[in-house]
Design a protein around this motif. Structure first.
Motif, PDB file in Angstrom:
ATOM      1  N   TYR A 236       1.092  -1.181   0.406  1.00 33.73           N
ATOM      2  CA  TYR A 236       0.751   0.097  -0.177  1.00 33.73           C
ATOM      3  C   TYR A 236       0.919   1.501  -0.249  1.00 33.73           C
ATOM      4  CZ  TYR A 236      -3.492  -3.400   1.160  1.00 33.73           C
ATOM      5  OH  TYR A 236      -4.156  -4.593   0.977  1.00 33.73           O
ATOM      6  N   MET A 237       2.205   1.937  -0.687  1.00 36.76           N
ATOM      7  CA  MET A 237       2.629   1.840   0.076  1.00 36.76           C
ATOM      8  C   MET A 237       3.851   2.326  -1.675  1.00 36.76           C
ATOM      9  SD  MET A 237       2.723   4.003   2.825  1.00 36.76           S
ATOM     10  CE  MET A 237       2.182   3.239   4.295  1.00 36.76           C
ATOM     11  N   ILE A 238       2.642   2.138  -2.695  1.00 30.84           N
ATOM     12  CA  ILE A 238       2.792   2.092  -3.827  1.00 30.84           C
ATOM     13  C   ILE A 238       2.554   3.354  -5.010  1.00 30.84           C
ATOM     14  CG2 ILE A 238       3.800   0.751  -6.234  1.00 30.84           C
ATOM     15  CD1 ILE A 238       4.020  -1.658  -4.421  1.00 30.84           C
ATOM     16  N   HIS A 239       3.514   4.196  -4.700  1.00 26.30           N
ATOM     17  CA  HIS A 239       2.697   5.521  -6.085  1.00 26.30           C
ATOM     18  C   HIS A 239       2.595   4.163  -7.592  1.00 26.30           C
ATOM     19  CE1 HIS A 239       2.590   8.215  -3.710  1.00 26.30           C
ATOM     20  NE2 HIS A 239       3.908   8.155  -4.254  1.00 26.30           N
ATOM     21  N   PRO A 240       1.332   5.381  -8.618  1.00 24.16           N
ATOM     22  CA  PRO A 240       0.735   4.567  -9.400  1.00 24.16           C
ATOM     23  C   PRO A 240       1.795   3.795 -10.863  1.00 24.16           C
ATOM     24  CG  PRO A 240      -0.527   6.409  -8.878  1.00 24.16           C
ATOM     25  CD  PRO A 240       0.804   6.303  -8.436  1.00 24.16           C
ATOM     26  N   ASN A 241       3.733   4.568 -10.447  1.00 22.70           N
ATOM     27  CA  ASN A 241       4.422   5.661 -11.674  1.00 22.70           C
ATOM     28  C   ASN A 241       5.572   3.877 -11.285  1.00 22.70           C
ATOM     29  OD1 ASN A 241       5.286   5.729  -9.256  1.00 22.70           O
ATOM     30  ND2 ASN A 241       6.714   7.739 -10.668  1.00 22.70           N
ATOM     31  N   GLY A 242       5.431   2.970  -9.762  1.00 21.32           N
ATOM     32  CA  GLY A 242       6.494   2.312  -9.094  1.00 21.32           C
ATOM     33  C   GLY A 242       7.169   2.832  -8.132  1.00 21.32           C
ATOM     34  N   ASP A 243       7.369   4.373  -8.009  1.00 19.77           N
ATOM     35  CA  ASP A 243       7.453   4.885  -6.851  1.00 19.77           C
ATOM     36  C   ASP A 243       7.513   4.047  -5.851  1.00 19.77           C
ATOM     37  OD1 ASP A 243       9.415   5.910  -8.501  1.00 19.77           O
ATOM     38  OD2 ASP A 243       8.745   8.315  -8.051  1.00 19.77           O
ATOM     39  N   VAL A 244       7.915   4.501  -4.294  1.00 21.18           N
ATOM     40  CA  VAL A 244       7.543   4.620  -3.384  1.00 21.18           C
ATOM     41  C   VAL A 244       6.992   5.523  -1.969  1.00 21.18           C
ATOM     42  CG1 VAL A 244       8.385   2.061  -2.882  1.00 21.18           C
ATOM     43  CG2 VAL A 244       9.673   3.653  -1.536  1.00 21.18           C
ATOM     44  N   VAL A 245       6.250   5.595  -1.086  1.00 20.87           N
ATOM     45  CA  VAL A 245       6.302   6.870  -0.456  1.00 20.87           C
ATOM     46  C   VAL A 245       7.233   6.785   0.582  1.00 20.87           C
ATOM     47  CG1 VAL A 245       4.853   7.768   1.042  1.00 20.87           C
ATOM     48  CG2 VAL A 245       3.500   6.008  -0.570  1.00 20.87           C
ATOM     49  N   THR A 246       8.076   8.233   0.300  1.00 20.24           N
ATOM     50  CA  THR A 246       9.044   8.562   0.619  1.00 20.24           C
ATOM     51  C   THR A 246       8.804   9.327   1.672  1.00 20.24           C
ATOM     52  OG1 THR A 246       9.951   9.828  -0.754  1.00 20.24           O
ATOM     53  CG2 THR A 246      10.809   7.303  -0.342  1.00 20.24           C
ATOM     54  N   ASP A 247       7.477  10.286   2.001  1.00 21.16           N
ATOM     55  CA  ASP A 247       6.788  11.928   1.936  1.00 21.16           C
ATOM     56  C   ASP A 247       6.504  11.621   3.963  1.00 21.16           C
ATOM     57  OD1 ASP A 247       5.663  12.412  -0.136  1.00 21.16           O
ATOM     58  OD2 ASP A 247       5.074  10.099  -0.329  1.00 21.16           O
ATOM     59  N   TYR A 248       6.636  10.521   4.405  1.00 20.69           N
ATOM     60  CA  TYR A 248       7.223  10.939   6.126  1.00 20.69           C
ATOM     61  C   TYR A 248       8.313   9.646   6.556  1.00 20.69           C
ATOM     62  CZ  TYR A 248       5.324   5.738   5.693  1.00 20.69           C
ATOM     63  OH  TYR A 248       4.607   4.595   6.176  1.00 20.69           O
ATOM     64  N   SER A 249       9.239   9.525   5.526  1.00 19.93           N
ATOM     65  CA  SER A 249      10.215   8.680   6.248  1.00 19.93           C
ATOM     66  C   SER A 249      11.063  10.084   7.450  1.00 19.93           C
ATOM     67  CB  SER A 249      11.040   9.235   5.169  1.00 19.93           C
ATOM     68  OG  SER A 249      12.434   8.076   5.950  1.00 19.93           O
ATOM     69  N   GLY A 250      11.920   8.875   8.543  1.00 24.74           N
ATOM     70  CA  GLY A 250      12.498   9.381   9.750  1.00 24.74           C
ATOM     71  C   GLY A 250      13.980   9.683   9.312  1.00 24.74           C
ATOM     72  N   ARG A 251      14.483   8.781   8.043  1.00 22.37           N
ATOM     73  CA  ARG A 251      15.517   8.988   6.988  1.00 22.37           C
ATOM     74  C   ARG A 251      16.020   9.644   6.103  1.00 22.37           C
ATOM     75  NH1 ARG A 251      19.077   4.764   9.389  1.00 22.37           N
ATOM     76  NH2 ARG A 251      20.317   6.758   8.903  1.00 22.37           N
ATOM     77  N   GLN A 252      17.271   9.421   5.931  1.00 23.84           N
ATOM     78  CA  GLN A 252      17.613   9.511   4.445  1.00 23.84           C
ATOM     79  C   GLN A 252      16.872  10.097   2.775  1.00 23.84           C
ATOM     80  OE1 GLN A 252      19.515   7.599   6.220  1.00 23.84           O
ATOM     81  NE2 GLN A 252      20.871   6.663   4.912  1.00 23.84           N
ATOM     82  N   ASP A 253      16.116   8.797   2.723  1.00 17.92           N
ATOM     83  CA  ASP A 253      15.002   9.025   2.425  1.00 17.92           C
ATOM     84  C   ASP A 253      14.058  10.113   1.931  1.00 17.92           C
ATOM     85  OD1 ASP A 253      14.514   6.800   3.829  1.00 17.92           O
ATOM     86  OD2 ASP A 253      12.815   6.238   2.867  1.00 17.92           O
ATOM     87  N   PHE A 254      13.814  11.245   3.315  1.00 13.84           N
ATOM     88  CA  PHE A 254      12.942  11.486   3.405  1.00 13.84           C
ATOM     89  C   PHE A 254      12.785  12.461   2.173  1.00 13.84           C
ATOM     90  CE2 PHE A 254      11.119  15.960   4.199  1.00 13.84           C
ATOM     91  CZ  PHE A 254      10.089  15.749   5.299  1.00 13.84           C
TER      92      PHE A 254
END
Length: 584
Positions: A236-254
């Motif tokens: 459930y953390m996958i955008h339509p283009n295959g990206d994953v949701v990083t909008d709330y990360s607590g690390r450098q992938d934010f």
């Protein structure tokens, strides 16, 4: 297997790059190492020379590789192994380029990968010398991993897995005992599959793969339960283009563009183990995204060589969900855990790391084909929306109360949407009682830092309370964002709408506010990307501040500012084009 063929070809490309980057000057301190193109130095870290050693081992071991059993590549591998031994400190650790000198956890990353390489090389007679040097490196790390500590939550599991590989290699029971001590701390994963660091782009996958190894090496199948939960959450953390949701990360992938590729190996392993079509579907999408051989100990090619059964394709992939409304961590008893923080005794202090009190904070994911929305708490943004090619990366609220971005603390479900709330407190502190003053207060100088500030009396405490309601339109093509604050005194507040680099929202109510910034003073604005668009209505400019203290906006993005003064009750309406939501 199509992914195996792709990985073999890609691994060959990276093998060739490694050969081009290897230092062959025997007078250089980096002789045998592979130069990091970012800084021109060869490093012994899991993203440096050892990564390439894994790539070369895979090429030498893969019959589909043009380097299969290649004498020259084997010679290069032997050189790199000797470089690694020279780079290893006397205490058995290595030092990566970014920080963390003499680092046990960074050493553990390397151990977890090179132990796999050693397994593939150990029985090949021509590789005897290189394999022996790799084994020497691994055995030299044992004192550091038996005594060494960590910085971050995932480091514990990386070290535990490395101890498992060393236990398999040497049979030394103290390695298992040390791993048991780390694992006795308990696994930091919610029932909905969220790890402490909330890092969908990097550290979820790290925790998943190393716990798979630990479960296997120590025969502890219970360690796989959080891995299953996290993989199910990631569906459930996958955008339509295959990206994953990083909008709330607590690390450098934010906020960084990330895909599923780091999950390929663990999803494949779990699909095969559980005969699970969902995990196989994740593996397929992750495999399609692979463009890099992976950092140690998570190199897919090494995995497919060590687990040849993964190449058979016996598990049939299911379909990943494309239409859903899911609240992650909605039932997690976060307040109960937070209430126990004082009793932990650390006083809120932790060194060279973070306490991550946002662990278990609720996140909402909506997906309708090519439309993808995220509602978030405990991060600088509370909403993000992708609609086809149009992307609203973040909606944020900032205030001069603290000052800075206001993080939403609570989320509750309401009809057609969600209510988010935040309450901030700020006060003043009286004089320290004379009986509590240190001797320095009576000396020639009384430094501020020697005073017992924790004993000051709190006075004039103020509260700033914000309520947000996000509700979805009945037709599913829009959102209503209502933000309220009843504070009677005028307090500078700023709503910001961040669009991706290169975006050019258009509207009559926009005026320049600085690099990448525009005031949105009135009316509607529209961001168009091909046939897709996102339209926002409800701009305002009740004050003229460009930004609020402690708030920064990415200059490479396009950010619209809505300036509000308390008290306010303001509504923004968001609409999307029909096209993006109809395409899967």
């Amino acid at each position: 297997m199509e992914t195996y063929e792709k990985l073999a070809a890609m691994n060959d490309e990276w093998a060739a790059r490694g050969m081009e980057g290897q230092v062959l000057d025997d007078g250089s301190r980096f002789y045998g190492g592979i130069v990091d193109p970012a800084n021109g130095v060869a490093w012994p870290s899991h993203g440096g020379t050892p990564l390439t050693m894994g790539v070369w081992t895979a090429a030498l071991s893969c019959e589909r590789s043009r380097y299969y059993r290649d004498p020259e590549l084997l010679r290069r591998l032997a050189l790199s192994a000797r470089f690694l031994l020279r780079s290893q400190h006397a205490d058995g650790t290595i030092s990566p380029p970014w920080t963390n000198l003499h680092s046990p956890p960074d050493t553990a990353f390397v151990v977890g990968g090179l132990a796999q390489a050693y397994e593939l090389l150990a029985d090949w007679e021509p590789a005897r010398e290189a394999a022996a040097d790799i084994r020497t490196f691994l055995e030299r790390t044992i004192p550091a991993l038996l005594t060494g500590g960590c910085h971050t939550p995932n480091h514990r599991w990386v070290i535990a897995a490395a101890l498992g590989f060393l236990y398999k290699l040497t049979g030394r029971v103290e390695l298992k005992s040390r791993a048991d001590r780390w694992l006795a701390e308990g696994l930091d994963c919610t029932e909905d599959g969220e790890w402490t660091e909330r890092s969908n782009g990097i550290y979820n996958a790290v925790s998943d793969i190393v716990l798979y190894y630990a479960a296997e090496l120590f025969d502890r199948p219970e360690l796989l339960e959080p891995v299953r939960r996290n993989l199910r959450m990631m569906a459930y953390m996958i955008h339509p283009n295959g990206d994953v949701v990083t909008d709330y990360s607590g690390r450098q992938d934010f906020g960084a563009a990330s895909d599923l590729s780091p999950y390929y190996l663990v999803a494949k392993l779990m699909a095969n183990r559980d005969d699970d079509p969902l995990f196989e579907a994740i593996a397929e999408l992750a495999g399609a995204a692979l463009k890099h051989p992976g950092g140690l100990p998570n190199q897919p090619m090494l995995g497919l060589l060590r687990y040849p059964e993964l190449r058979s394709g016996t598990v049939r992939a299911g379909r990943l969900p494309e239409r859903y409304r899911v609240v992650v961590n909605g039932a997690f008893p976060r307040e109960r855990y937070l209430d126990g923080m004082e009793a932990a005794g650390h006083g809120g202090r932790i060194y060279h790391s973070k306490l991550h009190p946002e662990f278990g904070a609720p996140v909402v994911r909506h997906r309708n084909g090519a439309t993808s929305a995220t509602v978030m708490t405990e991060t600088n943004a509370f909403f993000a929306l992708r609609h086809g090619a149009a992307r609203l990366l973040a909606v944020q609220l900032a205030s001069s109360f603290e000052p800075g971005f206001v993080k939403m603390r609570r989320l509750e479900t309401i009809p057609s949407g969600y209510r988010l709330t935040a309450a901030e407190r700020k006060g003043y502190y009286g004089p320290v009682a004379e009986t509590d003053l240190p001797a320095s207060a009576r000396g020639p100088a009384s430094p501020w830092y020697l005073l017992p500030h924790q004993k000051r009396e709190l006075t004039h405490e103020q509260r700033h309370e914000v309520e947000l309601e996000l509700t979805e339109d009945e037709d599913g093509r829009g959102w209503i964002v209502r933000v309220r604050c009843a504070l009677p005194e005028p307090l500078l507040t700023q709503l910001s709408f961040v669009f991706e680099p290169g975006s050019e929202p258009a509207g009559d109510g926009l005026s320049p506010a600085g690099e990448g910034l525009s005031y949105w003073e009135r009316g509607a604005v529209r961001l168009a990307a091909g046939d897709d668009w996102i339209e926002l209505d409800g701009g305002a400019r009740q004050h003229t501040a460009r930004t609020i203290n402690n708030v920064g906006y990415p200059p490479h993005c396009r950010t619209l500012l809505v300036n509000l003064l308390t008290p306010y009750d303001h509504t923004i309406r968001i609409r999307t084009s029909p096209s993006g939501g109809e395409r899967a």
